[in-house]
Design a protein around this motif. Structure first.
Motif, PDB file in Angstrom:
ATOM      1  N   TYR A   1     -62.465 -14.266  10.723  1.00 50.97           N
ATOM      2  CA  TYR A   1     -63.089 -13.262  10.794  1.00 50.97           C
ATOM      3  C   TYR A   1     -64.476 -13.220  11.073  1.00 50.97           C
ATOM      4  CZ  TYR A   1     -58.914 -10.006  11.381  1.00 50.97           C
ATOM      5  OH  TYR A   1     -57.697  -9.362  11.486  1.00 50.97           O
ATOM      6  N   PHE A   2     -65.042 -13.782   9.858  1.00 56.87           N
ATOM      7  CA  PHE A   2     -66.403 -13.797   9.439  1.00 56.87           C
ATOM      8  C   PHE A   2     -67.091 -15.146   8.796  1.00 56.87           C
ATOM      9  CE2 PHE A   2     -64.757  -9.446   8.446  1.00 56.87           C
ATOM     10  CZ  PHE A   2     -65.408  -8.837   9.499  1.00 56.87           C
ATOM     11  N   SER A   3     -68.248 -15.561   9.021  1.00 57.45           N
ATOM     12  CA  SER A   3     -68.774 -16.663   8.569  1.00 57.45           C
ATOM     13  C   SER A   3     -70.233 -16.598   8.139  1.00 57.45           C
ATOM     14  CB  SER A   3     -68.491 -17.840   9.291  1.00 57.45           C
ATOM     15  OG  SER A   3     -69.186 -17.780  10.569  1.00 57.45           O
ATOM     16  N   VAL A   4     -70.435 -17.435   7.339  1.00 57.69           N
ATOM     17  CA  VAL A   4     -72.054 -17.452   6.875  1.00 57.69           C
ATOM     18  C   VAL A   4     -72.468 -18.890   7.522  1.00 57.69           C
ATOM     19  CG1 VAL A   4     -73.722 -17.499   5.153  1.00 57.69           C
ATOM     20  CG2 VAL A   4     -71.977 -15.567   5.105  1.00 57.69           C
TER      21      VAL A   4
ATOM     22  N   SER B   1     -63.441 -12.604  19.087  1.00 51.05           N
ATOM     23  CA  SER B   1     -61.942 -11.975  18.871  1.00 51.05           C
ATOM     24  C   SER B   1     -61.891 -11.172  17.387  1.00 51.05           C
ATOM     25  CB  SER B   1     -61.034 -13.460  18.712  1.00 51.05           C
ATOM     26  OG  SER B   1     -61.727 -14.120  17.519  1.00 51.05           O
ATOM     27  N   THR B   2     -62.852 -11.411  16.720  1.00 57.25           N
ATOM     28  CA  THR B   2     -63.072 -10.472  15.428  1.00 57.25           C
ATOM     29  C   THR B   2     -63.098  -9.159  15.927  1.00 57.25           C
ATOM     30  OG1 THR B   2     -64.014 -12.164  14.233  1.00 57.25           O
ATOM     31  CG2 THR B   2     -64.257  -9.955  13.503  1.00 57.25           C
ATOM     32  N   ILE B   3     -63.731  -8.744  17.030  1.00 60.56           N
ATOM     33  CA  ILE B   3     -63.948  -7.390  17.357  1.00 60.56           C
ATOM     34  C   ILE B   3     -62.457  -6.777  17.787  1.00 60.56           C
ATOM     35  CG2 ILE B   3     -65.064  -5.782  19.189  1.00 60.56           C
ATOM     36  CD1 ILE B   3     -67.424  -7.800  19.308  1.00 60.56           C
ATOM     37  N   GLN B   4     -61.791  -7.749  18.618  1.00 58.17           N
ATOM     38  CA  GLN B   4     -60.249  -7.329  18.961  1.00 58.17           C
ATOM     39  C   GLN B   4     -59.351  -7.056  17.753  1.00 58.17           C
ATOM     40  OE1 GLN B   4     -59.419 -10.423  21.471  1.00 58.17           O
ATOM     41  NE2 GLN B   4     -60.451  -9.977  23.477  1.00 58.17           N
ATOM     42  N   HIS B   5     -59.585  -8.006  16.737  1.00 62.88           N
ATOM     43  CA  HIS B   5     -58.820  -7.782  15.378  1.00 62.88           C
ATOM     44  C   HIS B   5     -59.331  -6.647  14.626  1.00 62.88           C
ATOM     45  CE1 HIS B   5     -56.643 -11.596  15.688  1.00 62.88           C
ATOM     46  NE2 HIS B   5     -57.848 -12.334  15.608  1.00 62.88           N
ATOM     47  N   LEU B   6     -60.495  -6.237  14.898  1.00 60.00           N
ATOM     48  CA  LEU B   6     -61.180  -4.907  14.313  1.00 60.00           C
ATOM     49  C   LEU B   6     -60.161  -3.732  14.809  1.00 60.00           C
ATOM     50  CD1 LEU B   6     -63.195  -3.362  12.688  1.00 60.00           C
ATOM     51  CD2 LEU B   6     -64.436  -3.548  14.764  1.00 60.00           C
TER      52      LEU B   6
ATOM     53  N   GLU C   1     -57.264  -3.653  16.334  1.00 63.64           N
ATOM     54  CA  GLU C   1     -56.224  -3.655  15.792  1.00 63.64           C
ATOM     55  C   GLU C   1     -55.905  -3.402  14.263  1.00 63.64           C
ATOM     56  OE1 GLU C   1     -55.232  -7.798  16.482  1.00 63.64           O
ATOM     57  OE2 GLU C   1     -55.071  -7.572  18.579  1.00 63.64           O
ATOM     58  N   ASP C   2     -56.903  -3.630  13.476  1.00 64.77           N
ATOM     59  CA  ASP C   2     -56.556  -3.528  12.159  1.00 64.77           C
ATOM     60  C   ASP C   2     -56.894  -2.141  11.914  1.00 64.77           C
ATOM     61  OD1 ASP C   2     -56.151  -6.162  11.760  1.00 64.77           O
ATOM     62  OD2 ASP C   2     -58.114  -6.785  10.816  1.00 64.77           O
ATOM     63  N   TYR C   3     -57.645  -1.403  12.476  1.00 63.82           N
ATOM     64  CA  TYR C   3     -58.108  -0.080  12.415  1.00 63.82           C
ATOM     65  C   TYR C   3     -57.540   1.055  13.443  1.00 63.82           C
ATOM     66  CZ  TYR C   3     -61.576  -0.772   8.642  1.00 63.82           C
ATOM     67  OH  TYR C   3     -62.140  -1.133   7.546  1.00 63.82           O
ATOM     68  N   GLY C   4     -56.280   0.370  14.182  1.00 67.09           N
ATOM     69  CA  GLY C   4     -55.849   1.292  15.210  1.00 67.09           C
ATOM     70  C   GLY C   4     -56.559   2.092  15.982  1.00 67.09           C
ATOM     71  N   LEU C   5     -57.685   1.377  16.532  1.00 64.36           N
ATOM     72  CA  LEU C   5     -58.735   2.089  17.289  1.00 64.36           C
ATOM     73  C   LEU C   5     -57.997   2.073  18.875  1.00 64.36           C
ATOM     74  CD1 LEU C   5     -61.839   0.267  16.386  1.00 64.36           C
ATOM     75  CD2 LEU C   5     -61.022   2.450  15.502  1.00 64.36           C
ATOM     76  N   SER C   6     -58.269   3.172  19.627  1.00 69.77           N
ATOM     77  CA  SER C   6     -57.710   3.201  20.869  1.00 69.77           C
ATOM     78  C   SER C   6     -58.477   2.405  21.994  1.00 69.77           C
ATOM     79  CB  SER C   6     -58.090   4.919  21.388  1.00 69.77           C
ATOM     80  OG  SER C   6     -59.427   4.958  21.228  1.00 69.77           O
ATOM     81  N   ASP C   7     -59.678   2.051  21.726  1.00 73.07           N
ATOM     82  CA  ASP C   7     -60.529   1.277  22.492  1.00 73.07           C
ATOM     83  C   ASP C   7     -61.024  -0.167  21.507  1.00 73.07           C
ATOM     84  OD1 ASP C   7     -60.032   2.369  25.025  1.00 73.07           O
ATOM     85  OD2 ASP C   7     -61.063   3.899  24.128  1.00 73.07           O
ATOM     86  N   VAL C   8     -61.242  -1.141  22.363  1.00 75.62           N
ATOM     87  CA  VAL C   8     -62.003  -2.235  21.626  1.00 75.62           C
ATOM     88  C   VAL C   8     -63.410  -2.141  21.728  1.00 75.62           C
ATOM     89  CG1 VAL C   8     -62.507  -4.818  21.659  1.00 75.62           C
ATOM     90  CG2 VAL C   8     -60.239  -4.057  22.154  1.00 75.62           C
ATOM     91  N   PRO C   9     -64.065  -1.829  20.634  1.00 71.56           N
ATOM     92  CA  PRO C   9     -65.396  -1.519  20.465  1.00 71.56           C
ATOM     93  C   PRO C   9     -66.256  -2.467  21.375  1.00 71.56           C
ATOM     94  CG  PRO C   9     -64.764  -1.615  18.235  1.00 71.56           C
ATOM     95  CD  PRO C   9     -63.629  -2.028  19.216  1.00 71.56           C
TER      96      PRO C   9
END
Length: 236
Positions: free
Chosen positions: A81-84, A105-110, A112-120
């Protein structure tokens, strides 16, 4: 004779299709390679009063250092998801700077993980990055470090940041001030929280270790762009 000609034509068509696919795959790989590099806007140090003061005092003797730690989240729930991509401790300025990155793709996973109605939207400020230092309250006894009561934890929020995006990634260069590595400090972590779910009493959405007291420091040499950034700040 006709059959032979047909075979040749089919062979040429298959060869052409294979060649086109090969060039297509190579093109995609090359595009991803060039798209994965940090944009110039986050590559160099971000100057502020604390860093400029330290640079004016120490000049070429200014210490910049980092460690070889995992650069990407690897837990089952946030793998990749994340990197430095870059970070540096500047002890004489009591400062840490890091480049934080996540892909589309991390935004899409976000979502899914939070059950959001739309992809931010990629344009939104979706994640907060903070630093957590862990100090041993009983340095004479390392055996009790598994007990939270024997550890002191301090959190630092960013004093400044710069954001940029590429086709694949979103980048932030964060600046953290007043961070000092003490003799009894065990770890420094970068914690990532979803901006709509910041609760420091709960586990972070992602965590990456930046420092541990058993790993060696690696010197970081300032680039020309770093020096230019400091010089420009001084002139301003």
């Amino acid at each position: 004779m006709a059959n032979t000609r047909t075979v040749r034509i089919v062979g040429r068509v298959v060869k052409s299709i294979f060649t086109a696919l090969l060039f297509g795959v190579c093109g995609i790989l090359v595009w991803r390679l060039f798209s994965s590099g940090d944009p110039d806007s986050v590559k160099s140090l971000k100057s502020n009063a604390a860093l400029l003061e330290a640079y004016e005092e120490y000049g070429d003797e200014l210490i910049l250092q980092y460690q070889y730690q995992d650069s990407i989240t690897l837990a089952e729930h946030n793998r990749g998801y994340f990197s430095v991509t870059q970070y540096v401790f500047i002890p004489q300025a009591k400062q840490v700077q890091l480049v934080f990155r996540y892909n589309n793709s991390t935004i899409q996973h976000l979502a899914e993980d939070y059950g959001l109605s739309d992809v931010p939207s990629k344009d939104e400020h979706l994640f907060e990055v903070s630093l957590v230092t862990t100090t041993d309250l009983t340095p004479e006894n390392r055996e009790d470090n598994a007990e939270v009561s024997q550890l002191k934890m301090d959190r630092y929020v960013a004093s400044d940041y710069h954001r940029d995006t590429t086709a694949l990634y979103t980048y932030y260069r964060y600046v953290f001030d007043n961070v000092e590595i003490t003799e009894d400090m065990l770890y420094v972590f970068a914690d990532v929280y979803y901006t709509q779910d910041i609760n420091y009493e709960e586990h972070a959405y992602g965590t990456l270790c930046l420092y541990d007291d058993e790993s060696e420091w690696v010197p970081y040499k300032m680039t020309n762009a770093d020096v230019v950034a400091l010089t420009k700040q001084k002139e301003d």
